[in-house]
Design a protein around this motif. Sequence first.
Motif, PDB file in Angstrom:
ATOM      1  N   ALA A 195     -76.611  15.875 -23.578  1.00 28.11           N
ATOM      2  CA  ALA A 195     -77.761  15.720 -24.470  1.00 28.11           C
ATOM      3  C   ALA A 195     -78.226  17.063 -25.015  1.00 28.11           C
ATOM      4  N   ASP A 196     -78.461  17.096 -26.329  1.00 26.42           N
ATOM      5  CA  ASP A 196     -78.984  18.272 -27.028  1.00 26.42           C
ATOM      6  C   ASP A 196     -78.037  19.471 -26.992  1.00 26.42           C
ATOM      7  N   GLN A 197     -76.744  19.235 -26.760  1.00 22.32           N
ATOM      8  CA  GLN A 197     -75.780  20.326 -26.680  1.00 22.32           C
ATOM      9  C   GLN A 197     -74.781  20.257 -27.832  1.00 22.32           C
ATOM     10  N   THR A 198     -74.218  21.419 -28.174  1.00 17.57           N
ATOM     11  CA  THR A 198     -73.226  21.525 -29.241  1.00 17.57           C
ATOM     12  C   THR A 198     -71.862  21.824 -28.632  1.00 17.57           C
ATOM     13  N   VAL A 199     -70.889  21.008 -28.997  1.00 14.79           N
ATOM     14  CA  VAL A 199     -69.524  21.147 -28.484  1.00 14.79           C
ATOM     15  C   VAL A 199     -68.602  21.435 -29.661  1.00 14.79           C
ATOM     16  N   VAL A 200     -67.865  22.525 -29.589  1.00 15.60           N
ATOM     17  CA  VAL A 200     -66.899  22.895 -30.628  1.00 15.60           C
ATOM     18  C   VAL A 200     -65.500  22.759 -30.053  1.00 15.60           C
ATOM     19  N   ILE A 201     -64.638  22.018 -30.757  1.00 16.57           N
ATOM     20  CA  ILE A 201     -63.289  21.747 -30.275  1.00 16.57           C
ATOM     21  C   ILE A 201     -62.272  22.257 -31.287  1.00 16.57           C
ATOM     22  N   VAL A 202     -61.514  23.254 -30.911  1.00 14.23           N
ATOM     23  CA  VAL A 202     -60.449  23.780 -31.762  1.00 14.23           C
ATOM     24  C   VAL A 202     -59.179  23.009 -31.415  1.00 14.23           C
ATOM     25  N   THR A 206     -75.553  28.148 -32.485  1.00 10.58           N
ATOM     26  CA  THR A 206     -75.400  28.405 -31.050  1.00 10.58           C
ATOM     27  C   THR A 206     -74.541  27.323 -30.411  1.00 10.58           C
ATOM     28  N   ILE A 207     -73.576  27.747 -29.603  1.00  8.56           N
ATOM     29  CA  ILE A 207     -72.609  26.819 -29.004  1.00  8.56           C
ATOM     30  C   ILE A 207     -72.872  26.686 -27.507  1.00  8.56           C
ATOM     31  N   ASP A 208     -72.844  25.451 -27.032  1.00  6.24           N
ATOM     32  CA  ASP A 208     -72.926  25.215 -25.589  1.00  6.24           C
ATOM     33  C   ASP A 208     -71.542  25.189 -24.953  1.00  6.24           C
ATOM     34  N   HIS A 209     -70.575  24.570 -25.642  1.00  7.27           N
ATOM     35  CA  HIS A 209     -69.241  24.438 -25.067  1.00  7.27           C
ATOM     36  C   HIS A 209     -68.181  24.653 -26.141  1.00  7.27           C
ATOM     37  N   ILE A 243     -72.182  33.883 -29.661  1.00 13.48           N
ATOM     38  CA  ILE A 243     -73.096  32.784 -29.993  1.00 13.48           C
ATOM     39  C   ILE A 243     -73.108  31.690 -28.933  1.00 13.48           C
ATOM     40  N   MET A 244     -72.549  31.998 -27.752  1.00 11.64           N
ATOM     41  CA  MET A 244     -72.569  31.024 -26.663  1.00 11.64           C
ATOM     42  C   MET A 244     -73.935  30.985 -26.001  1.00 11.64           C
ATOM     43  N   ARG A 245     -74.382  29.787 -25.680  1.00 14.26           N
ATOM     44  CA  ARG A 245     -75.607  29.678 -24.884  1.00 14.26           C
ATOM     45  C   ARG A 245     -75.349  30.275 -23.511  1.00 14.26           C
ATOM     46  N   GLU A 246     -76.366  30.843 -22.905  1.00  9.35           N
ATOM     47  CA  GLU A 246     -76.193  31.662 -21.705  1.00  9.35           C
ATOM     48  C   GLU A 246     -75.408  30.963 -20.600  1.00  9.35           C
ATOM     49  N   ARG A 247     -75.670  29.713 -20.365  1.00 10.03           N
ATOM     50  CA  ARG A 247     -74.957  29.010 -19.297  1.00 10.03           C
ATOM     51  C   ARG A 247     -74.041  27.918 -19.849  1.00 10.03           C
TER      52      ARG A 247
END
Length: 243
Positions: free
Chosen positions: A8-15, A81-84, A128-132
Motif C-alpha cells: 500500500a502507498d508504495q511505488t514498484v519499478v520493474i525493468v 521516489t521508488i520503494d522497490h 531516489i530510493m526510499r530509505e528502507r
Amino acid sequence: MKIDSALADQTVVIVGGSSGVGLAIGRLASQAGARKVVLIGRSRDKLDSAAAAIGGANVDVAAADMVDSAALTDAIRSAGTIDHLVLTAVADEKKRIDAIAALTDAQMEGAIDKLRGFFFAARAAAPIMRERGSMIFTSGASALKPPARMSILAAVNASIVTLAHALAIELAPVRVNALTPGLVDTPIHQGEEREGIRRWAESELPARRFGQPSDLAHAALFLMTNAYVTGQNLVVDGGLVAR
C-alpha cells in the motif's frame, strides 16, 4: 499482512516488466495495493499490452533499452521516489550458449549486457530510493550450477548475485537481494523445446513441475515486504540446483 495491502502507498519499478516473470511481478504488485507500478522494457507495444493485462489505473509504462544508460535513467527517474526496484530483464540466452572456443566477441558482449543493464538501473535508482526500500536482482540457476556451453552466462549470473550482495552493504538501509530462478515457463521457451522442458521437469525435477512466473512473483513479494531480509540470494528453482 493481507496481500491486498502489502504494498500500500508504495511505488514498484520493474525493468523487464513486459512479459514473463516481470509481468507476473507487476500483476502481483498491483494486486498487493501498490500506489504505482512502472513497467520498463524495450517495446512500447509490449508494455502497453502488459499494462492492459494487469489493468488498473496504478500501472504506468516507460520504454527504454536497459543498456541505454541515459534512456533507462530517464525511465526510472520518471517514477519519482521508488520503494522497490525489480530487475528481471534477461539476455537472449540461446544466442549466448556455445563452447568457449566458439563464442564470438559479440556473443560475449551480449551476455554481459545483462550485468551492464542491471548496473545502469541500480545507479539510476539509488539516489531516489526510499530509505528502507528494496532492490531485487534476478540472476539464474547457472550461477550456482553451471552447465556445459553456458560459461559466460554462468559468469554473468554469478556476478549479478555478487553485485546484489555488495550493494546490500553499500546502500543500507535500502535492502538488496538476488532472486535466482530455475526453469520457468516464459515466452523464451517455445514449441517443442517448451514441451521437452515441461516433460523433463514433471519427471526429473524434485518439484515435479515446470516453474511458473507466479512462483517467482510471490518470491519477489516476499523480498519486497520482509524488512529483515537483505544481502541474500533467494533460490526458487524447484530443486534444480540441489539435484
